[in-house]
Motif scaffolding. Structure first.
Motif, PDB file in Angstrom:
ATOM      1  N   GLU A  57       0.829  -1.203   0.000  1.00  0.00           N
ATOM      2  CA  GLU A  57       0.000   0.000   0.000  1.00  0.00           C
ATOM      3  C   GLU A  57       0.865   1.255   0.000  1.00  0.00           C
ATOM      4  OE1 GLU A  57      -3.594   2.136   2.571  1.00  0.00           O
ATOM      5  OE2 GLU A  57      -2.760   0.222   3.214  1.00  0.00           O
ATOM      6  N   LYS A  58       1.963   1.217   0.759  1.00  0.00           N
ATOM      7  CA  LYS A  58       2.843   2.388   0.845  1.00  0.00           C
ATOM      8  C   LYS A  58       3.356   2.798  -0.531  1.00  0.00           C
ATOM      9  CE  LYS A  58       7.112   1.915   2.387  1.00  0.00           C
ATOM     10  NZ  LYS A  58       8.286   1.787   3.276  1.00  0.00           N
ATOM     11  N   TYR A  59       3.766   1.830  -1.335  1.00  0.00           N
ATOM     12  CA  TYR A  59       4.327   2.144  -2.641  1.00  0.00           C
ATOM     13  C   TYR A  59       3.253   2.310  -3.713  1.00  0.00           C
ATOM     14  CZ  TYR A  59       8.837   1.159  -0.547  1.00  0.00           C
ATOM     15  OH  TYR A  59       9.940   1.201   0.269  1.00  0.00           O
ATOM     16  N   ARG A  60       2.191   1.531  -3.634  1.00  0.00           N
ATOM     17  CA  ARG A  60       1.181   1.572  -4.703  1.00  0.00           C
ATOM     18  C   ARG A  60       0.185   2.724  -4.546  1.00  0.00           C
ATOM     19  NH1 ARG A  60       0.218  -5.008  -5.637  1.00  0.00           N
ATOM     20  NH2 ARG A  60       2.462  -5.487  -5.572  1.00  0.00           N
ATOM     21  N   GLN A  61       0.209   3.395  -3.392  1.00  0.00           N
ATOM     22  CA  GLN A  61      -0.632   4.573  -3.198  1.00  0.00           C
ATOM     23  C   GLN A  61       0.149   5.861  -3.396  1.00  0.00           C
ATOM     24  OE1 GLN A  61      -3.974   4.486  -2.682  1.00  0.00           O
ATOM     25  NE2 GLN A  61      -3.764   2.269  -2.951  1.00  0.00           N
ATOM     26  N   ALA A  62       1.415   5.746  -3.791  1.00  0.00           N
ATOM     27  CA  ALA A  62       2.268   6.929  -3.922  1.00  0.00           C
ATOM     28  C   ALA A  62       1.848   7.794  -5.104  1.00  0.00           C
ATOM     29  CB  ALA A  62       3.722   6.511  -4.081  1.00  0.00           C
ATOM     30  N   THR A  63       1.984   9.105  -4.913  1.00  0.00           N
ATOM     31  CA  THR A  63       1.797  10.053  -6.014  1.00  0.00           C
ATOM     32  C   THR A  63       3.030  10.041  -6.916  1.00  0.00           C
ATOM     33  OG1 THR A  63       0.534  11.468  -4.511  1.00  0.00           O
ATOM     34  CG2 THR A  63       1.261  12.461  -6.575  1.00  0.00           C
ATOM     35  N   LEU A  64       4.188   9.908  -6.270  1.00  0.00           N
ATOM     36  CA  LEU A  64       5.467   9.901  -6.967  1.00  0.00           C
ATOM     37  C   LEU A  64       6.330   8.799  -6.357  1.00  0.00           C
ATOM     38  CD1 LEU A  64       7.729  11.210  -8.775  1.00  0.00           C
ATOM     39  CD2 LEU A  64       8.232  12.702  -6.820  1.00  0.00           C
ATOM     40  N   LEU A  65       6.799   7.872  -7.187  1.00  0.00           N
ATOM     41  CA  LEU A  65       7.681   6.803  -6.716  1.00  0.00           C
ATOM     42  C   LEU A  65       9.078   7.038  -7.278  1.00  0.00           C
ATOM     43  CD1 LEU A  65       8.269   4.115  -5.297  1.00  0.00           C
ATOM     44  CD2 LEU A  65       7.586   2.954  -7.421  1.00  0.00           C
ATOM     45  N   LEU A  66      10.054   7.108  -6.377  1.00  0.00           N
ATOM     46  CA  LEU A  66      11.450   7.304  -6.741  1.00  0.00           C
ATOM     47  C   LEU A  66      12.247   6.089  -6.294  1.00  0.00           C
ATOM     48  CD1 LEU A  66      11.676  10.902  -5.257  1.00  0.00           C
ATOM     49  CD2 LEU A  66      11.299  10.354  -7.660  1.00  0.00           C
ATOM     50  N   VAL A  67      12.902   5.427  -7.220  1.00  0.00           N
ATOM     51  CA  VAL A  67      13.718   4.258  -6.875  1.00  0.00           C
ATOM     52  C   VAL A  67      15.156   4.550  -7.298  1.00  0.00           C
ATOM     53  CG1 VAL A  67      14.036   1.774  -7.077  1.00  0.00           C
ATOM     54  CG2 VAL A  67      11.735   2.752  -7.262  1.00  0.00           C
ATOM     55  N   ASP A  68      16.036   4.655  -6.313  1.00  0.00           N
ATOM     56  CA  ASP A  68      17.450   4.939  -6.542  1.00  0.00           C
ATOM     57  C   ASP A  68      18.209   3.614  -6.649  1.00  0.00           C
ATOM     58  OD1 ASP A  68      19.346   6.860  -6.970  1.00  0.00           O
ATOM     59  OD2 ASP A  68      19.319   7.667  -4.932  1.00  0.00           O
ATOM     60  N   GLN A 123      11.502  -8.492  -7.895  1.00  0.00           N
ATOM     61  CA  GLN A 123      11.089  -8.106  -9.249  1.00  0.00           C
ATOM     62  C   GLN A 123       9.594  -8.347  -9.465  1.00  0.00           C
ATOM     63  OE1 GLN A 123      14.231  -8.578 -12.553  1.00  0.00           O
ATOM     64  NE2 GLN A 123      14.702 -10.281 -11.171  1.00  0.00           N
ATOM     65  N   GLU A 124       9.094  -9.447  -8.909  1.00  0.00           N
ATOM     66  CA  GLU A 124       7.665  -9.755  -9.029  1.00  0.00           C
ATOM     67  C   GLU A 124       6.818  -8.666  -8.371  1.00  0.00           C
ATOM     68  OE1 GLU A 124       4.180 -11.844  -9.967  1.00  0.00           O
ATOM     69  OE2 GLU A 124       6.228 -12.288 -10.609  1.00  0.00           O
ATOM     70  N   GLU A 125       7.190  -8.286  -7.148  1.00  0.00           N
ATOM     71  CA  GLU A 125       6.453  -7.244  -6.436  1.00  0.00           C
ATOM     72  C   GLU A 125       6.551  -5.905  -7.170  1.00  0.00           C
ATOM     73  OE1 GLU A 125       4.481  -6.999  -3.776  1.00  0.00           O
ATOM     74  OE2 GLU A 125       4.472  -9.153  -3.458  1.00  0.00           O
ATOM     75  N   PHE A 126       7.765  -5.590  -7.627  1.00  0.00           N
ATOM     76  CA  PHE A 126       7.952  -4.295  -8.269  1.00  0.00           C
ATOM     77  C   PHE A 126       7.214  -4.231  -9.607  1.00  0.00           C
ATOM     78  CE2 PHE A 126      10.313  -0.980 -10.590  1.00  0.00           C
ATOM     79  CZ  PHE A 126      10.116   0.060  -9.696  1.00  0.00           C
ATOM     80  N   ASN A 184       3.060  -1.437 -12.539  1.00  0.00           N
ATOM     81  CA  ASN A 184       1.823  -1.441 -13.338  1.00  0.00           C
ATOM     82  C   ASN A 184       0.717  -0.628 -12.683  1.00  0.00           C
ATOM     83  OD1 ASN A 184       2.975  -3.016 -15.296  1.00  0.00           O
ATOM     84  ND2 ASN A 184       2.059  -4.933 -14.619  1.00  0.00           N
ATOM     85  N   THR A 185       0.570  -0.804 -11.359  1.00  0.00           N
ATOM     86  CA  THR A 185      -0.477  -0.081 -10.630  1.00  0.00           C
ATOM     87  C   THR A 185      -0.303   1.426 -10.763  1.00  0.00           C
ATOM     88  OG1 THR A 185      -0.731  -1.883  -9.027  1.00  0.00           O
ATOM     89  CG2 THR A 185      -1.516   0.295  -8.360  1.00  0.00           C
ATOM     90  N   LEU A 186       0.917   1.893 -10.548  1.00  0.00           N
ATOM     91  CA  LEU A 186       1.183   3.330 -10.610  1.00  0.00           C
ATOM     92  C   LEU A 186       1.056   3.862 -12.037  1.00  0.00           C
ATOM     93  CD1 LEU A 186       4.263   3.534  -8.204  1.00  0.00           C
ATOM     94  CD2 LEU A 186       1.921   4.239  -7.711  1.00  0.00           C
TER      95      LEU A 186
END
Length: 440
Positions: free
Chosen positions: A194-205, A217-220, A225-227
């Protein structure tokens, strides 16, 4: 007072003599300097696991770096959240993303030919999230400003919309977080999603670190896709383009390439000089043009080293009362003047890194034990010593309990054969080599 932050920045620079860039980014990223008082440097870290790991493995390195800086012994104490609160860190030690990094803006980013496209793309994404380039994928070597750009995007979006949900995570931390969530049970896993899939902006460094991690990889994949399908912005950074991530699933590579791929390259002299002057002005440090040019000519690897050099000069001036002259600058950059073609790691450096990578004792790798994991680690160490140094087969054998040259040759053949048939293993060897070279 800014000096305690400068001290910690200079400690991190010193640590690069003994530890790889990956090690520092993985274990020290959540440490912040709190205070230096009564001969003790106080640090804060909310992550208890990382705190324990640092105390067990790297505390001597930190204290040695402080001794080099001050020519005297400085104690180190790492505070957890409760201790930090008691110490005087405020009502809450928890921080939202980007808090304390307001200086990482587009205005403070020095633009040159090497990063002009990446800068323009980042500005466009900040002004029109999910409508211009989604995802935005920024790649390039460490220390060239990728993280600065994603923080700048976040700062613009947060100023425009205080309610924006901005999620930031590093690739390796995403795996660690997922493992911890799975161990904690279904409710924790659902909370993480929920924390990542409800984000307005997702930043992955440093997204390259999820390659080869099947469940991550499966989760990401599903998070992406959701975002994407709900029209929310995704920004990724990496040290290489998706096509060069040998262990990345095809479906993720395709998605990473949906938007815009932009690279950042090492800065040329003019850009380096502008960075030195910009950082000096930001710190209130008056550097003569001749000194600024000297730094730009000699520190050529990346932006982080340039900024670290200026930080170190400021620390010399404030803490030791040194004048900003050529001698002071030489002291500040002496560890950064080593050219990559001059660096040949010793067998001890290679074996030490292999021990940490495979989580084995040095005596086990050098000794006669033939457990499968020890055997492979030993073979990899022999291969790397052969390919990265000038040691003969007999010399390498002496590093491992006086094994004869035929045993060493067999190990080299085994590693080379596996690299030809196993892309994941070949990628691992490449990564290990890169990390050992970054210790110079």
């Amino acid at each position: 007072m800014n000096s305690v932050a400068d001290i910690w920045n200079n400690v991190l620079i010193q640590l690069k003599r003994d530890l790889s860039e990956t090690t520092i980014k993985t274990w020290f990223d959540e440490l912040e300097a709190v205070d230096l008082r009564d001969g003790t440097l106080y640090l804060h870290c909310s992550n208890d696991f990382k705190t324990g790991y640092i105390r067990n493995l790297f505390m001597k390195n930190i204290q040695s770096s402080l001794r080099d800086l001050f020519s005297t012994d400085i104690a180190v104490k790492i505070l957890n959240d409760e201790e930090y609160h008691t110490f005087g860190g405020g009502e809450s030690a928890a921080k939202s993303f980007g808090e304390g990094n307001d200086e990482l803006t587009f205005e403070s980013f020095v633009v040159g030919p090497e990063n002009k496209l990446a800068y323009a793309a980042a500005v466009s994404v900040a002004e029109n999230p999910a409508r211009s380039y989604n995802p935005l994928f920024i790649y390039g070597d460490s220390g060239l400003g990728k993280t600065h750009l994603i923080y700048a995007i976040a700062n613009v979006i947060r100023k425009r919309d205080k309610s924006a949900k901005i999620a930031y995570v590093k690739g390796d931390d995403l795996t660690n977080e997922l493992v911890a969530a799975i161990q904690a049970g279904p409710s924790k896993t659902a909370e993480m999603r929920e924390k990542y899939r409800q984000a307005t902006l997702l930043l992955v460094d440093d997204v390259q670190f999820i390659a080869g991690k099947k469940q991550t990889q499966e989760e990401f994949f599903h998070t992406f896709n959701t975002l994407y399908e709900s029209g929310r912005q995704i920004v990724l950074t990496s040290d290489r383009p998706p096509s060069e991530m040998m262990q990345l699933e095809d479906r993720l590579q395709t998605r990473f390439e949906w938007g815009l791929l932009v690279d950042v390259a090492p800065p040329e002299f003019e850009t380096r000089l502008a960075i030195v002057k910009s950082k000096s002005a930001l710190l209130g440090l008056d550097l003569p043009d001749k000194i600024a040019a000297y730094i730009a000519e000699n520190v050529t690897a990346n932006v982080r080293q340039l900024e670290g050099t200026v930080n170190k000069i400021k620390a010399y001036k404030e803490l030791l009362g040194d004048e900003v002259d050529e001698d002071t600058v030489m002291r500040a950059i002496r560890d950064m003047l080593k050219r990559s073609n001059e660096y040949v790691p010793s067998p001890g450096v290679i074996i030490d890194y292999i021990c940490k990578y495979y989580n084995l004792d040095e005596a086990a790798i050098r000794g006669p034990q033939r457990r499968r994991d020890m055997t492979q680690a030993r073979q990899v160490a022999m291969y790397l010593i052969r390919s990265m140094t000038n040691l003969s087969l007999d010399d390498i054998g002496r590093e491992f309990g006086n094994r004869d040259h035929t045993t060493v040759l067999h190990s080299l053949d085994k590693v080379e054969a596996q690299m030809k048939t196993d892309k994941a293993f070949a990628e691992t060897i490449k990564e290990i080599k890169t990390n050992i070279n970054s210790k110079r």
